[in-house]
Design an enzyme around this catalytic site. Structure first.
Site, PDB file in Angstrom:
ATOM      1  N   HIS A  32      31.106  30.769  37.056  1.00 14.52           N
ATOM      2  CA  HIS A  32      31.507  30.603  35.669  1.00 14.52           C
ATOM      3  C   HIS A  32      30.726  29.107  35.393  1.00 14.52           C
ATOM      4  CE1 HIS A  32      34.129  33.597  34.351  1.00 14.52           C
ATOM      5  NE2 HIS A  32      34.962  33.608  35.426  1.00 14.52           N
ATOM      6  N   HIS A  84      33.517  32.508  42.695  1.00  7.20           N
ATOM      7  CA  HIS A  84      33.589  33.091  41.303  1.00  7.20           C
ATOM      8  C   HIS A  84      33.784  32.086  40.280  1.00  7.20           C
ATOM      9  CE1 HIS A  84      35.644  36.372  38.506  1.00  7.20           C
ATOM     10  NE2 HIS A  84      35.916  35.284  38.036  1.00  7.20           N
ATOM     11  N   GLU A  85      34.439  30.889  40.607  1.00 11.35           N
ATOM     12  CA  GLU A  85      34.715  29.894  39.401  1.00 11.35           C
ATOM     13  C   GLU A  85      33.424  29.181  39.288  1.00 11.35           C
ATOM     14  OE1 GLU A  85      37.133  30.209  37.708  1.00 11.35           O
ATOM     15  OE2 GLU A  85      38.497  31.507  39.160  1.00 11.35           O
ATOM     16  N   CYS A 133      38.336  39.498  36.639  1.00 11.01           N
ATOM     17  CA  CYS A 133      38.030  37.989  36.016  1.00 11.01           C
ATOM     18  C   CYS A 133      38.666  38.053  34.568  1.00 11.01           C
ATOM     19  CB  CYS A 133      36.673  38.024  35.380  1.00 11.01           C
ATOM     20  SG  CYS A 133      36.235  36.596  34.629  1.00 11.01           S
TER      21      CYS A 133
HETATM   22 ZN    ZN Z   1      36.300  34.750  36.040  1.00  3.57          ZN
END
Ligand code: ZN
Length: 166
Positions: free
Chosen positions: A128, A124-125, A82
């Protein structure tokens, strides 16, 4: 970067795709390319809005506004990193296939089926945007080791900066 509270907050829905949002997406793509990342979410540049940019495969750079994963299945493990936790990689298991919907920067609906790397990237995004870092997906021992390493790095940085920076 890790430690900034914006990374732990749920980002707000985008209500208006305007020129400023397009500009933000352009800046995010520049930042992402400079950092040699595959994807970057708005909270990573300090903006709590539901937007991420990415570039994977041959499709060219893209942005998705208000993304939603409405289907996910299978399991896939990959060494994941990341940009907000630079230089650290962890084996993370995520869904192997996902279906993502959202909007592009022209306000058109998008619908994407993805698997493996691309599916991992969306998950993953999206994490966030929900205020979740990959560290939270680790098991207890891995997480402790990672936090220890992050503390060690922070101390080293402080020492290098010298007393004037404290
Ligand atoms: Zn990340």
């Amino acid at each position: 970067m890790f430690g900034d509270p914006v990374l732990k907050k749920r980002a707000d829905e985008v209500t208006d795709i305007d020129g400023r949002l397009v500009e933000l997406a352009d800046e995010m793509l520049l930042t992402m390319h400079e950092a040699q990342g595959l994807g970057l979410a708005a909270p990573q540049v300090g903006v709590g809005r539901r937007l991420f940019v990415y570039e994977i495969g041959e499709s060219g750079p893209r942005a998705i506004v208000n993304p939603v994963i409405d289907e996910a299945d299978g399991e896939w493990e990959y060494e994941e990193g990341c940009l907000s936790v630079p230089g650290m990689y962890f084996p993370i298991t995520r869904a192997k296939r996902v279906h993502v919907t959202g909007f592009d920067l022209d306000g058109n609906e998008v619908s994407i089926e993805a698997e493996d790397m691309e599916a991992k990237l969306y998950q993953h995004e999206l994490d966030h945007l929900d205020g979740r870092l990959l560290l939270e997906l680790l098991d207890e021992d891995q997480r402790k080791a990672a936090m220890k390493e992050l503390r060690r790095r922070a101390e080293m940085e402080q020492r290098e900066a010298g007393p004037a920076a404290r």
